[in-house]
Design a protein around this motif. Structure first.
Motif, short mmCIF file in Angstrom:
data_model
loop_
_atom_site.label_atom_id
_atom_site.label_comp_id
_atom_site.label_asym_id
_atom_site.label_seq_id
_atom_site.Cartn_x
_atom_site.Cartn_y
_atom_site.Cartn_z
N VAL A 115 30.50 2.26 68.07
CA VAL A 115 30.03 2.75 69.53
C VAL A 115 29.25 3.92 69.10
CG1 VAL A 115 30.78 3.80 71.50
CG2 VAL A 115 31.99 1.62 70.84
N ARG A 116 29.62 4.82 67.98
CA ARG A 116 28.79 5.93 67.95
C ARG A 116 27.64 5.49 67.27
NH1 ARG A 116 33.76 9.43 64.90
NH2 ARG A 116 34.40 10.26 66.95
N ALA A 117 27.43 4.60 66.53
CA ALA A 117 25.96 4.24 65.93
C ALA A 117 25.11 3.43 66.70
CB ALA A 117 26.29 3.31 64.92
N GLU A 118 25.68 2.72 67.74
CA GLU A 118 25.05 1.83 68.62
C GLU A 118 24.44 2.63 69.94
OE1 GLU A 118 22.81 -1.28 70.10
OE2 GLU A 118 23.75 -1.15 68.24
N PHE A 119 25.22 3.48 70.39
CA PHE A 119 24.91 4.16 71.78
C PHE A 119 24.73 5.77 71.50
CE2 PHE A 119 27.50 0.24 72.91
CZ PHE A 119 26.33 -0.14 73.54
N ASP A 120 24.75 6.17 70.20
CA ASP A 120 24.51 7.69 70.26
C ASP A 120 25.43 8.51 70.95
OD1 ASP A 120 23.38 9.80 68.64
OD2 ASP A 120 21.90 10.03 70.15
#
Length: 166
Positions: A115-120
């Motif tokens: 989630v952190r990587a995909e949605f910043d």
């Protein structure tokens, strides 16, 4: 019984988020506790909601008609799973990155990193855990018990239309 604008808006949240729990409504409404949610439901919306056999909060058909809101889960009648879910943004993000039904299930931490990587964004692990459990209650995610509980979608990503309520 006539509802105020706030009561109608909150009832629409119940319709859209069902099946739901006190904690989800607490977050949605900005309240301080599940007890406060329970009291609000009883005092203001008692005629328009009920708890199912699993103690999950559901709206009555009259509530959906009164608010014009679409129910949170659609298309689960035939047992093939929902075709549409309405969820808060965090749940939509988790659903978008979570492993599919034929893939290896993911831990909460792995899902958090995706989630952190995909949605910043930088959610807490507990936010992701709560989102996974809420999606599980909507029958689009299952838990697989390994060393730690892991999760994966029960349906293909494109088989379910996900609409964010935020």
């Amino acid at each position: 019984m006539s509802l105020t604008d706030e009561e109608t808006e909150r009832l629409a949240d119940v319709v859209r988020l069902q099946p739901t729990k006190n904690g989800e409504l607490e977050e949605q409404w900005g309240l301080d506790s599940g007890s406060e949610v329970h009291s609000y439901l009883e005092d203001h919306l008692g005629d328009y909601y009920y708890r199912d056999d699993d103690s999950l909060i559901r709206a009555t058909p009259e509530a959906a008609e009164l608010t014009g809101a679409e129910p949170g889960v659609e298309g689960d009648e035939d047992g093939d799973g929902p075709t549409r879910i309405r969820v808060p943004e965090r749940q939509a993000q988790v659903f978008a990155v979570l492993a599919g039904p034929d893939e290896r299930s993911q831990s909460v931490v792995s899902t958090l990193q995706d989630v952190r990587a995909e949605f910043d964004v930088d959610p807490e692990a507990e936010d992701v855990r709560s989102a996974l459990q809420a999606l599980r209650r909507k029958n689009v995610v299952e838990v697989i018990y390994r060393t730690v509980p892991t999760f994966r979608r029960t349906v293909e990503r494109d088989a379910v239309e996900v609409e964010s309520t935020d």
